[in-house]
Design a protein around this motif. Structure first.
Motif, PDB file in Angstrom:
ATOM      1  N   TRP A  56      45.091 -22.870  16.464  1.00 16.42           N
ATOM      2  CA  TRP A  56      45.208 -22.588  15.035  1.00 16.42           C
ATOM      3  C   TRP A  56      46.041 -23.640  14.318  1.00 16.42           C
ATOM      4  O   TRP A  56      45.779 -23.977  13.174  1.00 16.42           O
ATOM      5  CB  TRP A  56      45.847 -21.212  14.824  1.00 16.42           C
ATOM      6  CG  TRP A  56      44.838 -20.135  14.735  1.00 16.42           C
ATOM      7  CD1 TRP A  56      44.209 -19.538  15.783  1.00 16.42           C
ATOM      8  CD2 TRP A  56      44.313 -19.525  13.552  1.00 16.42           C
ATOM      9  NE1 TRP A  56      43.338 -18.601  15.323  1.00 16.42           N
ATOM     10  CE2 TRP A  56      43.375 -18.563  13.965  1.00 16.42           C
ATOM     11  CE3 TRP A  56      44.553 -19.695  12.184  1.00 16.42           C
ATOM     12  CZ2 TRP A  56      42.672 -17.762  13.053  1.00 16.42           C
ATOM     13  CZ3 TRP A  56      43.855 -18.902  11.293  1.00 16.42           C
ATOM     14  CH2 TRP A  56      42.923 -17.951  11.728  1.00 16.42           C
ATOM     15  N   THR A 105      45.160 -27.675  12.577  1.00 16.38           N
ATOM     16  CA  THR A 105      44.873 -28.064  11.188  1.00 16.38           C
ATOM     17  C   THR A 105      46.092 -28.710  10.545  1.00 16.38           C
ATOM     18  O   THR A 105      45.970 -29.585   9.703  1.00 16.38           O
ATOM     19  CB  THR A 105      44.512 -26.826  10.354  1.00 16.38           C
ATOM     20  OG1 THR A 105      43.490 -26.109  11.026  1.00 16.38           O
ATOM     21  CG2 THR A 105      44.054 -27.211   8.968  1.00 16.38           C
ATOM     22  N   TRP A 106      47.254 -28.233  10.946  1.00 19.63           N
ATOM     23  CA  TRP A 106      48.469 -28.669  10.258  1.00 19.63           C
ATOM     24  C   TRP A 106      49.151 -29.818  10.982  1.00 19.63           C
ATOM     25  O   TRP A 106      50.126 -30.358  10.517  1.00 19.63           O
ATOM     26  CB  TRP A 106      49.441 -27.495  10.131  1.00 19.63           C
ATOM     27  CG  TRP A 106      48.771 -26.342   9.492  1.00 19.63           C
ATOM     28  CD1 TRP A 106      48.276 -25.234  10.094  1.00 19.63           C
ATOM     29  CD2 TRP A 106      48.449 -26.205   8.108  1.00 19.63           C
ATOM     30  NE1 TRP A 106      47.680 -24.408   9.183  1.00 19.63           N
ATOM     31  CE2 TRP A 106      47.774 -24.977   7.950  1.00 19.63           C
ATOM     32  CE3 TRP A 106      48.674 -27.002   6.971  1.00 19.63           C
ATOM     33  CZ2 TRP A 106      47.313 -24.529   6.718  1.00 19.63           C
ATOM     34  CZ3 TRP A 106      48.221 -26.544   5.759  1.00 19.63           C
ATOM     35  CH2 TRP A 106      47.549 -25.322   5.639  1.00 19.63           C
ATOM     36  N   ARG A 163      40.112 -28.379   9.127  1.00 23.05           N
ATOM     37  CA  ARG A 163      39.353 -27.502   8.248  1.00 23.05           C
ATOM     38  C   ARG A 163      39.261 -28.057   6.834  1.00 23.05           C
ATOM     39  O   ARG A 163      38.663 -27.454   5.968  1.00 23.05           O
ATOM     40  CB  ARG A 163      40.003 -26.111   8.216  1.00 23.05           C
ATOM     41  CG  ARG A 163      39.675 -25.273   9.419  1.00 23.05           C
ATOM     42  CD  ARG A 163      40.404 -23.962   9.374  1.00 23.05           C
ATOM     43  NE  ARG A 163      41.750 -24.074   9.897  1.00 23.05           N
ATOM     44  CZ  ARG A 163      42.717 -23.189   9.662  1.00 23.05           C
ATOM     45  NH1 ARG A 163      42.492 -22.165   8.893  1.00 23.05           N
ATOM     46  NH2 ARG A 163      43.909 -23.352  10.192  1.00 23.05           N
ATOM     47  N   ARG A 169      44.258 -27.334   0.750  1.00 24.79           N
ATOM     48  CA  ARG A 169      45.197 -26.936   1.798  1.00 24.79           C
ATOM     49  C   ARG A 169      45.948 -25.665   1.433  1.00 24.79           C
ATOM     50  O   ARG A 169      46.409 -24.944   2.291  1.00 24.79           O
ATOM     51  CB  ARG A 169      46.197 -28.071   2.077  1.00 24.79           C
ATOM     52  CG  ARG A 169      45.602 -29.116   2.974  1.00 24.79           C
ATOM     53  CD  ARG A 169      46.641 -29.963   3.640  1.00 24.79           C
ATOM     54  NE  ARG A 169      45.967 -30.921   4.504  1.00 24.79           N
ATOM     55  CZ  ARG A 169      45.722 -30.709   5.790  1.00 24.79           C
ATOM     56  NH1 ARG A 169      46.104 -29.603   6.363  1.00 24.79           N
ATOM     57  NH2 ARG A 169      45.087 -31.617   6.506  1.00 24.79           N
ATOM     58  N   LEU A 205      44.079 -22.873   2.798  1.00 19.91           N
ATOM     59  CA  LEU A 205      44.280 -22.755   4.243  1.00 19.91           C
ATOM     60  C   LEU A 205      45.631 -22.120   4.566  1.00 19.91           C
ATOM     61  O   LEU A 205      45.727 -21.227   5.403  1.00 19.91           O
ATOM     62  CB  LEU A 205      44.215 -24.136   4.905  1.00 19.91           C
ATOM     63  CG  LEU A 205      42.840 -24.798   4.981  1.00 19.91           C
ATOM     64  CD1 LEU A 205      42.951 -26.116   5.716  1.00 19.91           C
ATOM     65  CD2 LEU A 205      41.843 -23.898   5.673  1.00 19.91           C
ATOM     66  N   ALA A 206      46.653 -22.576   3.852  1.00 24.82           N
ATOM     67  CA  ALA A 206      47.993 -22.053   4.120  1.00 24.82           C
ATOM     68  C   ALA A 206      48.043 -20.564   3.842  1.00 24.82           C
ATOM     69  O   ALA A 206      48.607 -19.790   4.611  1.00 24.82           O
ATOM     70  CB  ALA A 206      49.018 -22.793   3.265  1.00 24.82           C
ATOM     71  N   PHE A 230      45.501 -18.434   3.749  1.00 23.75           N
ATOM     72  CA  PHE A 230      44.675 -17.687   4.702  1.00 23.75           C
ATOM     73  C   PHE A 230      45.414 -17.511   6.028  1.00 23.75           C
ATOM     74  O   PHE A 230      45.456 -16.425   6.598  1.00 23.75           O
ATOM     75  CB  PHE A 230      43.343 -18.410   4.927  1.00 23.75           C
ATOM     76  CG  PHE A 230      42.366 -17.619   5.758  1.00 23.75           C
ATOM     77  CD1 PHE A 230      41.525 -16.693   5.173  1.00 23.75           C
ATOM     78  CD2 PHE A 230      42.312 -17.785   7.133  1.00 23.75           C
ATOM     79  CE1 PHE A 230      40.637 -15.941   5.933  1.00 23.75           C
ATOM     80  CE2 PHE A 230      41.426 -17.031   7.908  1.00 23.75           C
ATOM     81  CZ  PHE A 230      40.592 -16.117   7.304  1.00 23.75           C
ATOM     82  N   ASP A 231      45.991 -18.609   6.505  1.00 22.79           N
ATOM     83  CA  ASP A 231      46.713 -18.537   7.775  1.00 22.79           C
ATOM     84  C   ASP A 231      47.896 -17.587   7.673  1.00 22.79           C
ATOM     85  O   ASP A 231      48.181 -16.822   8.585  1.00 22.79           O
ATOM     86  CB  ASP A 231      47.203 -19.934   8.199  1.00 22.79           C
ATOM     87  CG  ASP A 231      46.054 -20.777   8.719  1.00 22.79           C
ATOM     88  OD1 ASP A 231      44.898 -20.334   8.561  1.00 22.79           O
ATOM     89  OD2 ASP A 231      46.296 -21.863   9.270  1.00 22.79           O
TER      90      ASP A 231
END
Lengths: 165, 472
Positions: free
Chosen positions: A151, A154-155, B328, B382, B385-386, B388-389
């Motif tokens: 996970w 991505t970061w 992503r 982003r 994404l942040a 959602f995560d």
């Protein structure tokens, strides 16, 4: 595997073990025999799976076997070894702590560091029973962090190139 | 107002007067922002201020590739937010092989009409390797259920609603995109346009220009390939649709079944799910894909009494992602839904997360572009994404742990089924499934549960050891 016969046992009645047929001489239930019988049934089903049925439902639950039957059967043979190990490891750790620091056994009991060591010793004896266990534990740790890595990827390349264009 | 003017092939030079007329530019500081802490609000403000205003007052153009729940939800939210949206879907009536279960909260969150739900499952049967069956769902309130939908119906509904909101829906196959040459340039989307009206087979190649791309094209995503998103581990799901006699169908009216065991799948479960007028029997696996036919036969065997006499009307197989792709987002291209890899472990659920990620992505674009008036950049994407995560990572992690602990062996599966018989477990499971929120449990119950579960595991493992000694 389709044509294999259904599991049958005279003591298996209406989806559970008929405990009255497991009585030993004294009239009490012979739980060891129940454990054996269930292990046999599960093994049979693993080799030749059966259709589940709502009319002929399985209602047997392993929790009806009392806890002491399990302990007697599975823990006691092992317990002697574990106790012995824990005592020996504990004794030598206390010995080394004493010889290195001069803190006696009684004082060690009141010391946080020594309590931690004691805890580590007991946990270690319980968790690592065979050499393979070390590998298994390592694998478990890797496995449990693998998904996090998947996970986080991505970061990962993100931090150095935050506002890059 | 000018959505019709979006002629697919010639989107490059668009008239912009109408767009400018309804531009509702808000100062970035007072833009509405759904959820999110103070930090993210600060980021929004900065990003929107730094991104350039679109020239000539034209609106931001976004291509949504794929018309499933993710694409449909994204397109709708984009169009509503004032972004010019084009959705490309290759097959409008695609009925994807999919369990089709949606949680209760999706119905209200996405305003789904109730007639979309074919069946309301209120009883889940979990069946262990030794055929111990446990009914889950005793704790459900009368109004609670798991909705079963047909994907072709749900997808079409969401797409149509996006269209009504102003998105343009194209029937075509996305081929590839070209990244812009200069910094704030446009992306060129190439696709195969299908037009049923002129009866031509194969379609014709067309292309158009957009400012951003949302890849919602599923597990075999071409957008992901083009952006170099990397691969993910996937499970293969195999499913047979079986039309069973009416008297047998009655049993499955509001019931779904899950079979666990090494025979049906070494790392997942086998299922019988009720559909509108038939049942779907299937199984999935990551580790032993070559044996999937064998697992399917085992699933069929275990459900034999209940589906006997059924006729197989359709056989399907589909990859299911196991974890998000390594990347992503890239520039102004991002992924949502299955394309990104948002499927939970253990339960294999993805529809809700797909729709939700699509909407969240769209909302981030709308916010970052100040309702379509400014260009977005990677930092805006982003943010989705942040968010959602942050929201869903715990859910995914818990299910991953559950899968690792309880699907690892038959012994663990027996313990799992024993555990599921507990009312407290059922209530917690359904609360988190139906409403997608993590409710703090009752500490005393939690401890009881932990003790019971460890007890179950120990007993099952002990039996397992005995089984190893046996020869039949």
């Amino acid at each position: 595997a389709v044509a294999s016969p259904k599991f049958q046992d005279s003591r298996w009645v209406n989806g559970t073990w008929d405990l009255s047929r497991f009585g030993n001489t004294g009239g009490a239930v012979d739980w060891d025999a129940v454990i054996d019988a269930e292990a046999r049934r599960r093994k049979w089903l693993e080799d030749s799976p059966e259709a589940s049925s709502s009319e002929d439902a399985v209602v047997f639950d392993t929790s009806i076997i009392p806890w002491w039957a399990w302990i007697k059967r599975f823990h006691l043979p092992e317990a002697e070894k574990l106790n012995g190990r824990a005592a020996m490891v504990g004794f030598f750790m206390a010995y080394f702590v004493d010889s290195l620091t001069g803190v006696g056994l009684v004082d060690q009991m009141g010391n946080f560091f020594c309590k931690t060591l004691l805890f580590v010793a007991v946990a270690g004896v319980l968790l690592v029973r065979k050499n393979e266990d070390i590998d298994n534990l390592k694998k478990l740790i890797d496995e449990s962090t693998f998904y996090d890595k998947q996970w986080q990827s991505t970061w990962q390349d993100d931090s150095p190139s935050g506002p890059k264009k | 107002a000018s959505r019709g003017a979006l002629a697919a092939a010639t989107m490059t030079s668009l008239s912009s007067s109408a767009a400018a007329a309804r531009a509702t530019f808000l100062p970035s500081s007072c833009r509405a922002r759904p959820a999110g802490g103070r930090r993210s609000q600060l980021l929004v403000t900065r990003a929107a201020a730094s991104s350039p205003k679109l020239p000539g007052g034209r609106k931001l153009r976004v291509a949504v590739v794929g018309g499933g729940p993710a694409g449909g939800a994204a397109a709708e939210a984009l169009a509503k937010g004032g972004v010019e949206t084009v959705l490309i879907e290759r097959k409008m009536d695609n009925c994807k092989p999919c369990g089709g279960a949606i949680p209760l909260c999706m119905v209200s969150e996405f305003d789904l009409p109730l007639d979309l739900v074919d069946r309301r499952v209120t009883k889940m049967k979990m069946i262990s390797p030794s055929n111990v069956a446990v009914d889950i769902g005793r704790t459900l309130a009368p109004h609670e259920y798991i909705g079963m939908v047909r994907r072709e119906v749900l997808d079409d509904f969401l797409r149509t609603r996006a269209q009504k909101a102003g998105a343009e829906v194209l029937n075509g196959l996305f081929l590839r995109y070209e990244a812009p040459k200069e910094r704030n340039g446009t992306y060129t989307v190439h696709y195969n346009h299908y037009d049923s009206s002129n009866g031509k087979v194969g379609g014709e190649k067309r292309s158009f220009e957009v400012d951003a791309i949302v890849g919602a094209d599923g597990a075999n995503s071409r957008v992901a390939k083009d952006m170099g998103a990397g691969d993910y581990e996937y499970a293969i799901a195999f499913q047979e649709r079986v039309k069973i006699p009416d008297d047998k169908m009655r049993y499955y009216e509001e019931r779904a079944e899950m079979y666990v065991g090494d025979d049906v799948s070494p790392d997942f479960y086998g299922w019988v799910f009720p559909k509108c007028d038939h049942v779907a029997v299937g199984t999935g696996t990551v580790t032993h894909k070559a044996d999937i036919k064998k697992f399917q036969a085992a699933t069929r065997l275990r459900a034999k009494d209940k589906i006997e006499g059924g006729k197989i009307i359709r056989v399907e197989a589909h990859p299911i992602p196991e974890h998000p792709r390594p990347k992503r987002v890239s520039g102004r291209v991002t992924l949502v839904g299955d394309a990104a890899g948002y499927v939970t472990k253990c339960s294999g659920e993805g529809i809700y997360f797909a729709a939700k990620s699509g909407r969240m992505c769209a909302e981030a674009i709308v916010a970052g572009s100040a309702n379509g008036t400014r260009l977005v950049d990677e930092s805006d994407l982003r943010k989705y994404l942040a968010e959602f995560d942050r929201l869903y990572w715990p859910t995914y992690k818990v299910l991953d742990i559950l899968q690792k602990v309880f699907y690892r062996s038959n012994a663990a599966r027996e313990a799992f089924v024993e555990m599921c018989a507990d009312d407290y477990v059922q209530r917690m499971t359904f609360d988190s499934y139906l409403y997608k929120r993590v409710v703090p449990g009752n500490p005393i119950e939690d401890i009881k549960l932990a003790v019971n579960t460890i007890g179950s595991l120990v007993r099952a493992t002990a039996l397992r050891r005995e089984m190893g000694k046996l020869t039949l």
